[in-house]
Motif scaffolding. Structure first.
Motif, short mmCIF file in Angstrom:
data_model
loop_
_atom_site.label_atom_id
_atom_site.label_comp_id
_atom_site.label_asym_id
_atom_site.label_seq_id
_atom_site.Cartn_x
_atom_site.Cartn_y
_atom_site.Cartn_z
N TYR A 18 123.76 -45.15 70.77
CA TYR A 18 123.86 -44.01 71.66
C TYR A 18 123.48 -42.71 70.94
N SER A 19 123.08 -41.72 71.76
CA SER A 19 122.74 -40.39 71.22
C SER A 19 124.00 -39.54 71.24
N CYS A 20 124.88 -39.80 70.29
CA CYS A 20 126.17 -39.11 70.21
C CYS A 20 126.26 -38.40 68.87
N ILE A 21 127.18 -37.45 68.80
CA ILE A 21 127.45 -36.75 67.54
C ILE A 21 128.88 -36.24 67.59
N LEU A 22 129.51 -36.18 66.43
CA LEU A 22 130.87 -35.65 66.29
C LEU A 22 130.82 -34.32 65.55
N ALA A 23 131.87 -33.54 65.71
CA ALA A 23 132.04 -32.35 64.88
C ALA A 23 132.60 -32.76 63.53
N ASN B 277 120.72 -33.65 82.89
CA ASN B 277 121.46 -34.24 84.01
C ASN B 277 122.30 -35.44 83.59
N ASN B 278 122.47 -35.60 82.28
CA ASN B 278 123.30 -36.71 81.79
C ASN B 278 123.92 -36.31 80.46
N TRP B 279 125.17 -35.93 80.50
CA TRP B 279 125.86 -35.50 79.28
C TRP B 279 127.33 -35.88 79.34
N THR B 280 127.95 -35.88 78.16
CA THR B 280 129.38 -36.19 78.03
C THR B 280 129.95 -35.32 76.92
N VAL B 281 131.09 -34.69 77.15
CA VAL B 281 131.77 -33.89 76.13
C VAL B 281 133.25 -34.21 76.17
N GLY B 282 133.91 -34.05 75.05
CA GLY B 282 135.34 -34.30 74.94
C GLY B 282 135.74 -34.47 73.50
N VAL B 283 136.68 -35.38 73.24
CA VAL B 283 137.11 -35.69 71.89
C VAL B 283 137.11 -37.20 71.71
N ALA B 284 136.94 -37.61 70.44
CA ALA B 284 136.92 -39.03 70.11
C ALA B 284 137.92 -39.29 69.00
N ALA B 285 138.58 -40.44 69.07
CA ALA B 285 139.51 -40.83 68.02
C ALA B 285 138.74 -41.15 66.74
N ARG C 160 126.85 -37.53 85.41
CA ARG C 160 126.04 -38.74 85.51
C ARG C 160 125.48 -38.83 86.92
N GLU C 161 124.14 -38.87 87.00
CA GLU C 161 123.45 -38.99 88.28
C GLU C 161 123.91 -37.92 89.26
N GLY C 162 124.03 -36.68 88.73
CA GLY C 162 124.36 -35.55 89.58
C GLY C 162 125.82 -35.44 89.97
N GLU C 163 126.69 -36.26 89.39
CA GLU C 163 128.11 -36.26 89.75
C GLU C 163 128.96 -36.00 88.51
N TYR C 164 129.87 -35.04 88.64
CA TYR C 164 130.78 -34.73 87.53
C TYR C 164 131.97 -35.68 87.58
N ILE D 110 121.80 -37.78 76.86
CA ILE D 110 120.80 -38.84 77.03
C ILE D 110 119.47 -38.27 77.52
N SER D 111 119.50 -37.21 78.29
CA SER D 111 118.28 -36.66 78.87
C SER D 111 117.36 -36.10 77.80
N LEU D 112 116.08 -36.35 77.95
CA LEU D 112 115.08 -35.84 77.01
C LEU D 112 115.06 -34.32 77.06
N CYS D 113 115.06 -33.70 75.88
CA CYS D 113 115.04 -32.25 75.70
C CYS D 113 116.35 -31.58 76.12
N GLY D 114 117.38 -32.35 76.44
CA GLY D 114 118.67 -31.77 76.73
C GLY D 114 119.45 -31.54 75.45
N GLY D 115 120.59 -30.89 75.59
CA GLY D 115 121.40 -30.66 74.39
C GLY D 115 122.60 -29.78 74.66
#
Length: 492
Positions: free
Chosen positions: A284-289, A308-316, A339-343, A401-406
């Motif tokens: 996956y295209s993920c990264i941690l702080a 149009n496809n992103w995820t943010v939060g915290v990970a153990a 995801r697919e236009g739905e939060y 996941i989206s190209l050129c997103g960030g």
């Protein structure tokens, strides 16, 4: 491999006699020195060749095989061992290649990091050089001002002195004339008026000295405090070591974008492969702080690029990085997503969030209370709150996941405040009670994310109906504390 039982051995006597008929000496390594028989057997228990008599006598009950079959089986066993060695060699070669890739990658990263570090320090040096020039200019300007004031005052005093000298000369001439008649008395009043001055006394409070304290007082601290305007502070920094496939991290480690190809280091296109280190997310295209939290309250704002496809939060800390997973609390992830236009709030099952377009998301983690709150940073509208009793360190988590997103972690405005770190030292019991009281003071977060300690009402009761202890005098200890403000967020 066939296992033979001894006795009987007569079945192999003919073969043994045929071998004995050959012209071999008794000292040949293929003959038994004790029985002068050919070594036609092999003991698997003792791992030695035998003749038929040895097999029947001293190796009765052992696992004995025909020598020809034993040799074939031993060769197969060696082949198996050889295959194992070859596989192990292949693994060692892969580790070696990984180490070489890591070495080359580190060399490239060091070069890029060094260039960026020099650039950052050069900006600080440039700032200090400009500040030095400005302060030196201010010092010279004050010197010139003091010089002009002193020269003007000296000129004015010289003019007054000259005027006084002229009057003194007239008075002295009158006295030297020695007149004492009627003419002298008639001119006496005029001379007295001429001897008196209407300029008053000269000013004794003249201040021609340079204000040294203005230029040198807390010089380093003053410049340090000014640096906050050119030194942005981000509450969390991205860790390139965890960046998954195709992610590209900015040199400031505060933003990440997805680009075609493999992951990039420090925003540059590296000519060397990125090693598959265990900290890196795959596939996956993920990264941690880099910062992990296992106590306290923490808040950070995220700006979301066109994606149009992103995820943010915290990970153990124990979240899986080298295998596929579904983002949910059971997998060690507490996140919201588009995801697919739905939060969505990624619970199990996922919950739909009623929200319009999100461009900035605020994440507020209270590790001790076990809450993770998401808000629309533009409108301060609440989105979702996870409630979980955390048992390990958690890290800010980003996925795109989206190209050129960030994403971009927004900078905060740092404020510096000088305060007293005074603690009354009367007895250990009072110190302990003060610390416990400080720990139990309630806090609240305003709608704009600012942490505020509730003030005492003045009606609190103390134990045993005694008046509250008033801090009393020892020399206070002073230290510099930092209070960081993000427009609407305050973290202490």
């Amino acid at each position: 491999m066939s296992l033979l039982s001894f006795p009987p051995v007569s079945l192999h006597r003919a073969e043994a006699e045929g071998l004995a008929s050959t012209s071999r000496s008794v000292d040949s390594p293929e003959w038994c020195e004790e029985h002068e028989e050919s070594l036609s057997m092999f003991c698997l228990d003792d791992l030695e060749p035998l003749c038929e008599l040895c097999a029947a006598e001293s190796h009765a009950g052992h696992r004995v095989y025909l020598l020809t079959e034993a040799a074939t089986d031993c060769k197969e066993e060696l082949k198996t061992s050889l295959n194992g060695l070859m596989k192990k060699k292949t693994l060692y070669e892969k580790v070696t290649l990984t180490c070489e890739d890591a070495y080359k990658h580190n060399q490239a990263e060091v070069k890029l990091t060094e260039e960026h570090m020099k650039k950052e320090f050069e900006s600080l040096h440039q700032f200090l050089r400009e500040e030095e020039a400005a302060r030196l200019l201010a010092l010279r300007e004050e010197q010139e001002e003091k010089k002009r004031d002193a020269e003007e005052q000296i000129d004015r005093m010289n003019q007054l002195i000259k005027s006084l000298e002229e009057r003194m000369q007239l008075v002295e001439e009158e006295l030297d004339a020695g007149g004492d008649g009627v003419g002298y008395l008639e001119n006496h009043q005029d001379m007295m008026n001429s001897a008196q001055t209407d300029h008053g006394e000269p000013q004794k409070g003249c201040r021609p000295l340079i204000d040294v304290a203005k230029h040198l007082g807390n010089l380093q601290y003053a410049e340090w405090e000014k640096m906050r305007h050119i030194a942005p502070y981000t509450p969390v920094t991205l860790d390139p070591r965890t960046a998954g496939q195709s992610l590209r991290v900015s040199p400031g480690l505060n933003s990440v974008h997805i680009t075609p190809g493999t992951s990039q280091g420090l925003g540059q296109c590296l000519a060397v492969p990125v090693p598959a280190n265990p900290e890196r997310f795959h596939p996956y295209s993920c990264i941690l702080a880099r910062e992990g939290f296992d106590s306290g309250v923490h808040c950070w704002d995220i700006e979301i690029a066109d994606t149009n496809n992103w995820t943010v939060g915290v990970a153990a800390q124990s979240v899986s990085k080298r295998s596929e997973f579904e983002a949910c609390p059971e997998a060690g992830l507490w996140c919201i997503s588009l995801r697919e236009g739905e939060y969505l709030a990624l619970t199990a099952p996922a919950q739909t969030l009623k929200s319009h377009h999100l461009s900035r998301v605020r994440v507020r983690l209270d590790w001790d209370e076990g809450t993770l709150e998401f808000m629309n940073a533009d409108t301060d509208r609440h989105l979702f709150t996870f409630r979980h009793r955390f048992t390990e360190k958690v890290y800010p988590y980003f996925e795109c996941i989206s190209l050129c997103g960030g994403f971009t972690v927004l900078a905060q405005t740092a404020k510096v405040r000088v305060g007293s770190d005074y603690v009354p030292v009367e007895d250990n019991l009072q110190i302990s009670s003060l610390r416990e009281e400080k720990k139990t003071k309630p806090q609240r977060c305003t709608s704009k994310g600012r942490l505020i300690k509730t003030k005492p009402t003045g009606k609190e009761k103390t134990t045993d109906n005694k008046a509250p202890v008033k801090p009393q005098g020892r020399e206070p200890r002073f230290s510099v504390t930092y209070h960081v403000s993000l427009n609407r967020a305050h973290q202490q």
